[in-house]
Write an enzyme that holds these catalytic residues in place. Structure first.
Site, PDB file in Angstrom:
ATOM      1  N   CYS A   2       0.822  -1.200   0.000  1.00  0.00           N
ATOM      2  CA  CYS A   2       0.000   0.000   0.000  1.00  0.00           C
ATOM      3  C   CYS A   2       0.865   1.261   0.000  1.00  0.00           C
ATOM      4  CB  CYS A   2      -0.926   0.084   1.207  1.00  0.00           C
ATOM      5  SG  CYS A   2      -1.825  -1.422   1.537  1.00  0.00           S
ATOM      6  N   ARG A  27       2.956   0.582  -5.498  1.00  0.00           N
ATOM      7  CA  ARG A  27       2.927  -0.107  -4.207  1.00  0.00           C
ATOM      8  C   ARG A  27       1.650  -0.915  -3.994  1.00  0.00           C
ATOM      9  NH1 ARG A  27       6.693   1.841  -0.655  1.00  0.00           N
ATOM     10  NH2 ARG A  27       5.493   1.012   1.068  1.00  0.00           N
ATOM     11  N   TRP A  75      -2.965  -2.574  -1.562  1.00  0.00           N
ATOM     12  CA  TRP A  75      -2.629  -3.927  -2.028  1.00  0.00           C
ATOM     13  C   TRP A  75      -3.150  -4.840  -0.936  1.00  0.00           C
ATOM     14  CZ3 TRP A  75       0.667  -7.940  -0.323  1.00  0.00           C
ATOM     15  CH2 TRP A  75       0.946  -8.925  -1.285  1.00  0.00           C
ATOM     16  N   ASN A 100      -0.328   1.657   6.163  1.00  0.00           N
ATOM     17  CA  ASN A 100       0.454   0.716   5.353  1.00  0.00           C
ATOM     18  C   ASN A 100       1.132  -0.240   6.326  1.00  0.00           C
ATOM     19  OD1 ASN A 100       2.195  -0.545   3.509  1.00  0.00           O
ATOM     20  ND2 ASN A 100       3.725   1.063   3.730  1.00  0.00           N
ATOM     21  N   GLY A 101       0.987  -1.541   6.114  1.00  0.00           N
ATOM     22  CA  GLY A 101       1.612  -2.516   7.020  1.00  0.00           C
ATOM     23  C   GLY A 101       0.595  -3.564   7.409  1.00  0.00           C
ATOM     24  N   GLU A 483      15.569 -15.759 -13.655  1.00  0.00           N
ATOM     25  CA  GLU A 483      15.075 -14.387 -13.777  1.00  0.00           C
ATOM     26  C   GLU A 483      14.200 -14.243 -15.029  1.00  0.00           C
ATOM     27  OE1 GLU A 483      14.789 -11.998 -11.866  1.00  0.00           O
ATOM     28  OE2 GLU A 483      14.549 -10.239 -13.114  1.00  0.00           O
ATOM     29  N   LYS A 487      10.305 -13.099 -14.956  1.00  0.00           N
ATOM     30  CA  LYS A 487       9.756 -11.971 -15.733  1.00  0.00           C
ATOM     31  C   LYS A 487       8.537 -12.424 -16.520  1.00  0.00           C
ATOM     32  CE  LYS A 487      11.221  -9.493 -14.077  1.00  0.00           C
ATOM     33  NZ  LYS A 487      12.133  -9.228 -13.042  1.00  0.00           N
ATOM     34  N   GLU A 490       5.534 -13.183 -14.195  1.00  0.00           N
ATOM     35  CA  GLU A 490       5.008 -11.980 -13.532  1.00  0.00           C
ATOM     36  C   GLU A 490       4.085 -11.173 -14.436  1.00  0.00           C
ATOM     37  OE1 GLU A 490       8.041  -9.876 -10.433  1.00  0.00           O
ATOM     38  OE2 GLU A 490       8.807 -10.095 -12.455  1.00  0.00           O
ATOM     39  N   HIS A 506      16.165 -35.382 -14.822  1.00  0.00           N
ATOM     40  CA  HIS A 506      15.709 -35.837 -13.501  1.00  0.00           C
ATOM     41  C   HIS A 506      14.246 -35.454 -13.245  1.00  0.00           C
ATOM     42  CE1 HIS A 506      19.689 -37.205 -12.586  1.00  0.00           C
ATOM     43  NE2 HIS A 506      20.184 -36.021 -12.894  1.00  0.00           N
ATOM     44  N   LYS A 605       5.128  -3.728  -6.004  1.00  0.00           N
ATOM     45  CA  LYS A 605       6.565  -3.580  -6.178  1.00  0.00           C
ATOM     46  C   LYS A 605       7.331  -3.673  -4.868  1.00  0.00           C
ATOM     47  CE  LYS A 605       9.986  -1.440  -8.827  1.00  0.00           C
ATOM     48  NZ  LYS A 605      10.289  -2.737  -9.425  1.00  0.00           N
TER      49      LYS A 605
HETATM   50  C1  G6P Z   1       8.686  -7.691  -5.063  1.00  0.00           C
HETATM   51  C2  G6P Z   1       8.905  -7.084  -6.421  1.00  0.00           C
HETATM   52  C3  G6P Z   1      10.113  -7.728  -7.088  1.00  0.00           C
HETATM   53  C4  G6P Z   1      11.333  -7.607  -6.197  1.00  0.00           C
HETATM   54  C5  G6P Z   1      11.074  -8.161  -4.799  1.00  0.00           C
HETATM   55  C6  G6P Z   1      12.196  -7.797  -3.840  1.00  0.00           C
HETATM   56  O1  G6P Z   1       8.292  -9.001  -5.208  1.00  0.00           O
HETATM   57  O2  G6P Z   1       7.761  -7.229  -7.239  1.00  0.00           O
HETATM   58  O3  G6P Z   1      10.366  -7.078  -8.325  1.00  0.00           O
HETATM   59  O4  G6P Z   1      12.406  -8.274  -6.783  1.00  0.00           O
HETATM   60  O5  G6P Z   1       9.879  -7.615  -4.260  1.00  0.00           O
HETATM   61  O6  G6P Z   1      12.194  -6.398  -3.680  1.00  0.00           O
HETATM   62  P1  G6P Z   1      13.451  -5.549  -3.281  1.00  0.00           P
HETATM   63  O7  G6P Z   1      12.951  -4.132  -3.243  1.00  0.00           O
HETATM   64  O8  G6P Z   1      13.882  -6.027  -1.927  1.00  0.00           O
HETATM   65  O9  G6P Z   1      14.502  -5.758  -4.295  1.00  0.00           O
END
Ligand code: G6P
Length: 610
Positions: A2, A27, A75, A100-101, A483, A487, A490, A506, A605
């Site tokens: 949030c 956020r 969120w 937020n929290g 990674e 991507k 996501e 395996h 994020k």
């Molecule tokens: C969330 C974001 C990711 C990020 C992760 C860790 O899941 O969507 O993109 O890699 O948090 O975030 P940080 O700010 O600690 O890199």
């Protein structure tokens, strides 16, 4: 997660709050709300399901005039995304609150408050906070004291913005475990979850510490620390321009951020190299003295940042000759661990606010790690403030939820770290010079990869109808395959998994058929021949192969084999080079599928809750 924003001014605040929310939307974006106190001390509140743009439309239709207000983009954690669960929450037309929290003891508080006659209108954990503050106001306390008393009853993490409708000259904020900044203006003050939200109205900020409570009037900011003592926190000037977080001509933030990578890496390296050497002082004044004694490295992070750590392990052991372990923070924080002698504890985080990473850092300190180092993109973040040494990645604001330039700048920073540590172990001067030369070559090489954008866009067409994709890599390309898979899942919602290619037989080989595209990351390195045999195993079973290879790799396109040629580089920087086409692939698949690229469903994020 949030985002929260609040303002107390001499001018109407609704537009400021809505712009702040737009900038905080990364956020959380399942619902949003705003509450403003009008001249008659009535709370005007508008809340909507969905994005901030919808809230803006609603507010245009139903204006909320007034010079004191708070707003929120959500969120969902407790309670589904719904208007009734959106913030601000209000108690008895008097107390207004954004949060937020997560309040961990909300169930107990809720039972007590319900028994005492409070009526609950949401399923959120937040609503207990607004009732708790109200009870203190009703007992005769002023707003600041009411927030102080109420927060003593809260367990968990919170950043709060609170208004008392009978006190139109005060906005109170509290910070415990979730980020909160105060924006300092002339005759006006603001609060927000991060500085970007407030850059259109001020460049001067106060960063609250854990446990702080702040009282904002139009002319003054007063702060008390966790023990209730008045404290002065410095006002810092931000040099970030208000439009650094704008999308410009790009269709999505993610694309802009992919294209910003050469520039971002140049910034990461700026002032940190000298001739053929990397400068240890880039990590802090004490760094050199500390690095001499480092005998092992522990890296902890989440998500994409964790993948950066996994790549760094290969570098640390192969180049620097240092044992290196890497773990996701949510696991690390809940297990007992042995602290290897002379070890450096490294956290990696774009935001510097990820709850699990922060908790892991605190735990590592308690467990006896002598030195902690943060590799982070946000200068005033909690992680930076709580670490002994810091290297800022300087990627600039990253808005797209799928991390791109933060990742490649983290890799750049980790290669720098490998060099400065390696100097005292396995890396000689010539070795250091080689890495430094490669680091300097990165921006140009990445420009060459970006030139493949159109080709990758065409390749993406072959993934749109798929439901699954397998990513394969070996060595330091295995985390890059992870990674790439992250991507794709996501932002395109295609199920994607990464495997070290040697593990194929395996288990995952059972999944291979003509409906399963397999993406292989294949630089011309010592493991290429091994990888090729793994790819043969896929072909023999009718799987469709997409090979990201460099110029030197002797492989031919064929039925069922598509090859994308990347510039020839050196093994060492291949993880960065091969990341970019995988980012572009995910991006174009998502665009073709029509998903919300910058704000994918269910994600946010900055994960400031557990
Ligand atoms: C969330 C974001 C990711 C990020 C992760 C860790 O899941 O969507 O993109 O890699 O948090 O975030 P940080 O700010 O600690 O890199």
């Amino acid at each position: 997660m949030c985002g929260i924003v609040g303002a107390i001014a001499q001018r109407p605040v609704a537009a400021i709050l809505l712009e702040g929310l737009r900038r905080l939307e990364y956020r959380g974006y399942d619902s949003a709300g705003i509450a403003v106190l009008d001249v008659d001390r009535h709370i005007e509140r508008v809340r909507t399901l969905g994005k901030v743009a919808r809230l803006r439309e609603e507010v245009e239709a139903q204006p909320v005039p007034g010079t004191l207000g708070v707003a929120h983009t959500r969120w969902a954690t407790h309670g589904e995304p719904a208007t009734r669960n959106a913030h601000p929450h209000v108690c008895r037309d008097r107390c207004v609150l954004v949060h937020n929290g997560i309040i961990e003891n909300y169930e107990t508080l809720r039972r007590e408050q319900a028994a005492a006659g409070h009526r609950f209108t949401s399923e959120t954990d937040t609503e207990v906070v607004v009732h708790a503050v109200y009870d203190e106001l009703a007992a005769g306390h002023g707003l600041t004291e009411a927030v102080r008393r109420a927060s003593r009853r809260l367990e968990g993490a919170y950043a709060l913005g609170v208004i008392d409708a009978s006190d139109p000259d005060r906005l109170v904020a509290a910070r415990q475990g979730s980020p909160l900044v105060i924006g300092v203006g002339f005759g006006e003050h603001f609060i927000a979850s991060d500085v970007f939200a407030l850059l259109p109205v001020t460049h001067r900020f106060i960063f609250l510490e854990e446990g702080d409570i702040a009282e904002l009037t139009r002319d003054q900011v007063r702060i008390w620390d966790a023990d209730g003592h008045p404290v002065m926190r410095p006002v810092k000037e931000s040099t970030v321009s208000a439009d650094a977080a704008e999308r410009g001509e790009y269709r999505h933030y993610m694309l802009k951020e992919i294209y910003e990578q050469p520039r971002a890496i140049t910034d990461t390296l700026e002032g940190r190299l000298s001739g053929t050497r990397a400068l240890p002082e880039a990590f802090g004044n004490q760094a050199e003295a500390i690095f001499v004694g480092v005998r092992a490295v522990t890296i902890v992070a989440c998500g994409t940042s964790y993948h950066a750590g996994l790549v760094a392990r290969y570098w640390m052991e192969a180049l620097a000759g240092l044992p290196c372990q890497v773990e996701v923070a949510s696991e690390y924080r809940y297990r007992r661990h042995v602290v290897p002698e002379g070890s450096l504890f490294v956290t990696i985080s774009q935001s510097g606010e990820t709850a699990d990473t922060l908790a892991a850092l605190r735990q590592a300190k308690a467990a006896g790690y002598a030195t902690t180092l943060a590799i982070c993109n946000v200068p005033e973040s909690s992680l930076v403030r709580e670490s002994d040494l810091v290297l800022l990645t300087r990627a600039g604001p990253e808005i797209g939820v799928a991390s791109t330039k933060a990742f490649t700048t983290q890799l750049t920073a980790l290669l720098l770290l490998t060099v400065v540590l390696g100097r005292y172990h396995a890396l000689d001067e010539a070795g250091e010079a080689r890495v430094v030369t490669l680091l300097r070559s990165l921006p140009v090489k990445l420009e060459q990869v970006l030139a493949l954008d159109e080709t990758i866009a065409r390749l993406a067409e072959q993934f749109v109808e798929r439901h699954h994709t397998l990513f394969l890599g070996r060595g330091e390309q295995y985390p890059i395959a992870m990674e790439g898979a992250l991507k794709l899942k996501e932002i395109s919602y295609i199920h994607a998994e990464a495997y070290p290619a040697g593990e194929l037989k395996h288990g995952p080989l059972a999944l291979i058929d003509e409906d399963m595209p397999v993406v292989a990351v294949a630089p011309n390195n010592a493991l290429l021949e091994k990888l090729k045999s793994n790819l043969e195993e896929v072909r023999a079973r009718g799987g469709q192969l997409f090979v990201f290879a460099d110029q030197q790799v002797a492989m031919e396109e064929d039925d069922g084999v598509t090859i994308l040629r990347l510039p020839q580089t050196d093994d060492l920087i291949d993880p960065l080079i091969f990341t970019v086409p995988l980012q572009l692939l995910a991006y174009h698949v998502a665009v073709l599928k029509g998903t919300d690229v910058d704000q994918p469903r269910n994600l946010a994020k900055s994960v400031t809750v557990e």
